[in-house]
Scaffold this motif. Structure first.
Motif, PDB file in Angstrom:
ATOM      1  N   HIS A  98       0.830  -1.209   0.000  1.00 21.42           N
ATOM      2  CA  HIS A  98       0.000   0.000   0.000  1.00 21.42           C
ATOM      3  C   HIS A  98       0.861   1.254   0.000  1.00 21.42           C
ATOM      4  O   HIS A  98       0.609   2.197  -0.768  1.00 21.42           O
ATOM      5  N   LEU A  99       1.882   1.295   0.850  1.00 14.84           N
ATOM      6  CA  LEU A  99       2.730   2.488   0.934  1.00 14.84           C
ATOM      7  C   LEU A  99       3.447   2.747  -0.386  1.00 14.84           C
ATOM      8  O   LEU A  99       3.545   3.895  -0.841  1.00 14.84           O
ATOM      9  N   ARG A 100       3.949   1.698  -1.011  1.00 13.08           N
ATOM     10  CA  ARG A 100       4.692   1.881  -2.251  1.00 13.08           C
ATOM     11  C   ARG A 100       3.793   2.309  -3.403  1.00 13.08           C
ATOM     12  O   ARG A 100       4.239   2.988  -4.329  1.00 13.08           O
ATOM     13  N   THR A 101       2.515   1.935  -3.336  1.00 12.61           N
ATOM     14  CA  THR A 101       1.581   2.324  -4.395  1.00 12.61           C
ATOM     15  C   THR A 101       1.024   3.717  -4.166  1.00 12.61           C
ATOM     16  O   THR A 101       0.994   4.554  -5.085  1.00 12.61           O
ATOM     17  N   GLU A 102       0.578   4.000  -2.950  1.00  9.37           N
ATOM     18  CA  GLU A 102      -0.118   5.247  -2.651  1.00  9.37           C
ATOM     19  C   GLU A 102       0.786   6.333  -2.087  1.00  9.37           C
ATOM     20  O   GLU A 102       0.455   7.517  -2.173  1.00  9.37           O
ATOM     21  N   HIS A 103       1.914   5.959  -1.494  1.00  9.46           N
ATOM     22  CA  HIS A 103       2.811   6.940  -0.879  1.00  9.46           C
ATOM     23  C   HIS A 103       4.255   6.623  -1.244  1.00  9.46           C
ATOM     24  O   HIS A 103       5.097   6.379  -0.356  1.00  9.46           O
ATOM     25  N   PRO A 104       4.579   6.628  -2.527  1.00  8.24           N
ATOM     26  CA  PRO A 104       5.936   6.258  -2.936  1.00  8.24           C
ATOM     27  C   PRO A 104       7.006   7.213  -2.424  1.00  8.24           C
ATOM     28  O   PRO A 104       8.193   6.878  -2.413  1.00  8.24           O
ATOM     29  N   GLU A 105       6.574   8.406  -2.008  1.00  9.19           N
ATOM     30  CA  GLU A 105       7.540   9.380  -1.495  1.00  9.19           C
ATOM     31  C   GLU A 105       7.990   9.063  -0.074  1.00  9.19           C
ATOM     32  O   GLU A 105       8.982   9.616   0.410  1.00  9.19           O
ATOM     33  N   ALA A 106       7.287   8.185   0.623  1.00  4.74           N
ATOM     34  CA  ALA A 106       7.587   7.900   2.032  1.00  4.74           C
ATOM     35  C   ALA A 106       8.920   7.169   2.166  1.00  4.74           C
ATOM     36  O   ALA A 106       9.249   6.275   1.376  1.00  4.74           O
ATOM     37  N   ALA A 107       9.677   7.538   3.194  1.00  2.00           N
ATOM     38  CA  ALA A 107      10.911   6.831   3.547  1.00  2.00           C
ATOM     39  C   ALA A 107      10.567   5.854   4.660  1.00  2.00           C
ATOM     40  O   ALA A 107      10.170   6.251   5.754  1.00  2.00           O
ATOM     41  N   VAL A 108      10.704   4.555   4.370  1.00  2.48           N
ATOM     42  CA  VAL A 108      10.230   3.516   5.280  1.00  2.48           C
ATOM     43  C   VAL A 108      11.401   2.730   5.850  1.00  2.48           C
ATOM     44  O   VAL A 108      12.334   2.364   5.126  1.00  2.48           O
ATOM     45  N   ASP A 109      11.364   2.470   7.159  1.00  8.15           N
ATOM     46  CA  ASP A 109      12.321   1.558   7.785  1.00  8.15           C
ATOM     47  C   ASP A 109      11.610   0.821   8.904  1.00  8.15           C
ATOM     48  O   ASP A 109      10.443   1.090   9.198  1.00  8.15           O
ATOM     49  N   ALA A 110      12.304  -0.142   9.531  1.00  8.07           N
ATOM     50  CA  ALA A 110      11.652  -1.030  10.496  1.00  8.07           C
ATOM     51  C   ALA A 110      12.439  -1.148  11.788  1.00  8.07           C
ATOM     52  O   ALA A 110      13.671  -1.076  11.795  1.00  8.07           O
ATOM     53  N   LEU A 111      11.709  -1.350  12.879  1.00  6.92           N
ATOM     54  CA  LEU A 111      12.257  -1.797  14.159  1.00  6.92           C
ATOM     55  C   LEU A 111      11.608  -3.147  14.395  1.00  6.92           C
ATOM     56  O   LEU A 111      10.388  -3.221  14.609  1.00  6.92           O
ATOM     57  N   CYS A 112      12.383  -4.226  14.344  1.00  2.00           N
ATOM     58  CA  CYS A 112      11.755  -5.546  14.226  1.00  2.00           C
ATOM     59  C   CYS A 112      12.616  -6.655  14.811  1.00  2.00           C
ATOM     60  O   CYS A 112      13.765  -6.432  15.196  1.00  2.00           O
ATOM     61  N   GLY A 113      12.048  -7.839  14.855  1.00  2.00           N
ATOM     62  CA  GLY A 113      12.732  -8.982  15.440  1.00  2.00           C
ATOM     63  C   GLY A 113      13.865  -9.530  14.595  1.00  2.00           C
ATOM     64  O   GLY A 113      14.875  -9.994  15.119  1.00  2.00           O
ATOM     65  N   GLY A 114      13.707  -9.521  13.279  1.00  2.00           N
ATOM     66  CA  GLY A 114      14.725 -10.061  12.372  1.00  2.00           C
ATOM     67  C   GLY A 114      15.125  -9.053  11.324  1.00  2.00           C
ATOM     68  O   GLY A 114      14.700  -9.145  10.167  1.00  2.00           O
ATOM     69  N   PRO A 115      15.923  -8.060  11.686  1.00  2.00           N
ATOM     70  CA  PRO A 115      16.234  -6.974  10.750  1.00  2.00           C
ATOM     71  C   PRO A 115      16.940  -7.436   9.480  1.00  2.00           C
ATOM     72  O   PRO A 115      16.694  -6.897   8.401  1.00  2.00           O
ATOM     73  N   GLU A 116      17.838  -8.421   9.591  1.00  2.00           N
ATOM     74  CA  GLU A 116      18.551  -8.885   8.400  1.00  2.00           C
ATOM     75  C   GLU A 116      17.574  -9.462   7.381  1.00  2.00           C
ATOM     76  O   GLU A 116      17.665  -9.178   6.180  1.00  2.00           O
TER      77      GLU A 116
END
Length: 402
Positions: free
Chosen positions: A29-47
């Motif tokens: 959804h973000l890549r289709t509707e908000h391609p300008e957004a800079a996305v990153d994650a805080l998560c259990g398996g970052p690699e």
């Protein structure tokens, strides 16, 4: 214009295909509707998240042994220190974002064994940091359930209260949060995010008569710790007997999993049945699970997202239900009759239910086709609502990261 900075948060990339499928739906959804957004994650398996989804990712916990039992003094001390370090790390990460999304997952429930100072504490740190720094935290299409353990319930309740946006994957989840004292008047209910993933193409060929059996390393829920081994043994014995019955009738069986920990159950069934008709599918995503389900005559499954995949694929499905969320999903998709308790698997009764399911195969496929169309429309509403709440203007200038 500084791009909108969007964080995604959760036990992502840790081997649970359902969690990763929810992330994939939100990223789509973000890549289709908000391609300008800079996305990153805080998560259990970052690699794993970075390799698969091509976004920067940071490890959720400073202490790498967070989800292992600490038996030595050094490990206990490291865990305690980790709680303090994680408070600082989480706050610093949240502060760098305009929006943080928790994509789906059962983050407000304890239907499987869960300690309060594990993920519930991490979620509380996230939501409290969001409130402190003015970062909008959105719990999107999440699952919730009544929680008996008081510390866990308190952390979950405060996490939900501090979030800027909440939506749920079923009515039971919203009801559970209301019962825990969270105001839900503005909270919406939408289908599980995994239903937004692409529908698999109909298989051009396949093994006739194949049955997919989705298994789980099931030991009961958070309140079943005292009899966890008894529950697991009964589940494994009943499921194994059911698979053996199918094999004795000459039916090919494909064993499916939804988490890396389920491999032990697959191995036990393969050893017990010992037949070339029983094989284990190698699945790395919900898309793989959907393809397996689409090629099958029928599915019998335990994990919630195994059920989602089978229903999304339009295949007649019987749930080995371990929580109210599974029951609600089956009702929503028109197959509420086809449920069997995972805590008390009776192979004979399960076989009877399976035969009833197969007799109505053509009818059930039509029902699922209609329900999937309705689900798709409702998920369009979810993503439209998310845009209005979290991205109210597309031309705004947001603060730069400190």
């Amino acid at each position: 214009m500084t791009p909108v900075r969007v964080g995604v948060f959760g036990l992502l990339g840790s081997g649970n295909l359902g969690n990763d499928g929810s992330l994939e739906a939100v990223l789509g959804h973000l890549r289709t509707e908000h391609p300008e957004a800079a996305v990153d994650a805080l998560c259990g398996g970052p690699e794993a998240v970075t390799a698969r989804y091509r976004i920067p990712a940071t490890r959720l916990h400073w202490y790498r042994g967070e989800y292992r039992t600490a038996s030595r003094a050094g490990a206990v001390a490291a865990k305690g220190l980790g709680k303090l370090v994680d408070a600082v790390r989480t706050a610093a990460w949240v502060r760098r974002h305009d929006v943080v999304i928790v994509p789906g997952m059962g983050v407000l429930e304890a239907t499987l064994p869960l300690r309060p100072w594990g993920f519930p504490y991490a979620l509380f740190l996230l939501c409290a940091s969001g409130r402190l720094f003015g970062t909008r935290v959105a719990l999107v299409g999440v699952g919730a359930a009544p929680i008996a353990d008081r510390p866990t319930r308190a952390l979950v309740r405060w996490s939900a209260r501090l979030a800027a946006y909440r939506s749920y994957r079923d009515e039971l989840s919203r009801d559970a949060m209301r019962a825990m004292g969270v105001g839900t008047a503005r909270d919406a209910v939408h289908p599980d995010l995994a239903f937004a993933l692409p529908t698999p193409a109909a298989p051009s060929s396949g093994v006739p008569g194949v049955v997919c059996v989705g298994v789980m390393d099931f030991h009961g829920g958070n309140d079943d710790r005292a009899r966890a081994e008894e529950i697991h043994r009964r589940y494994l014995d009943g499921t194994t007997r059911f698979v053996r019955t199918l094999v004795e009738e000459g039916r090919p069986v494909r064993l499916l999993t939804g988490d890396d920990v389920d491999a032990t159950v697959v191995a036990a069934i393969l050893e017990a049945v010992d037949s070339p008709l029983v094989t284990a599918a190698r699945t790395a995503s919900l898309a793989d699970l959907m393809e397996e389900a689409a090629a099958a005559d029928a599915v019998v499954a335990t994990r919630y997202h195994n059920l989602v995949c089978a229903l999304k694929a339009g295949t007649p499905t019987l749930a080995l239900s371990y929580a109210a969320k599974s029951d609600a999903l089956m009702e929503q998709m028109g197959l509420g009759t086809y449920r069997h308790p995972a805590r008390e698997v009776d192979a004979d009764r399960l076989t009877e239910q399976f035969r009833e399911l197969e007799k109505r195969s053509a009818e059930l496929r039509q029902i699922l086709a209609e329900r999937n169309l309705a689900v798709a429309r409702r998920l369009d509403d979810q993503f439209g609502e998310l845009t209005r709440v979290l991205f109210p203007r597309t031309d705004h200038v947001v603060r730069e990261a400190p």
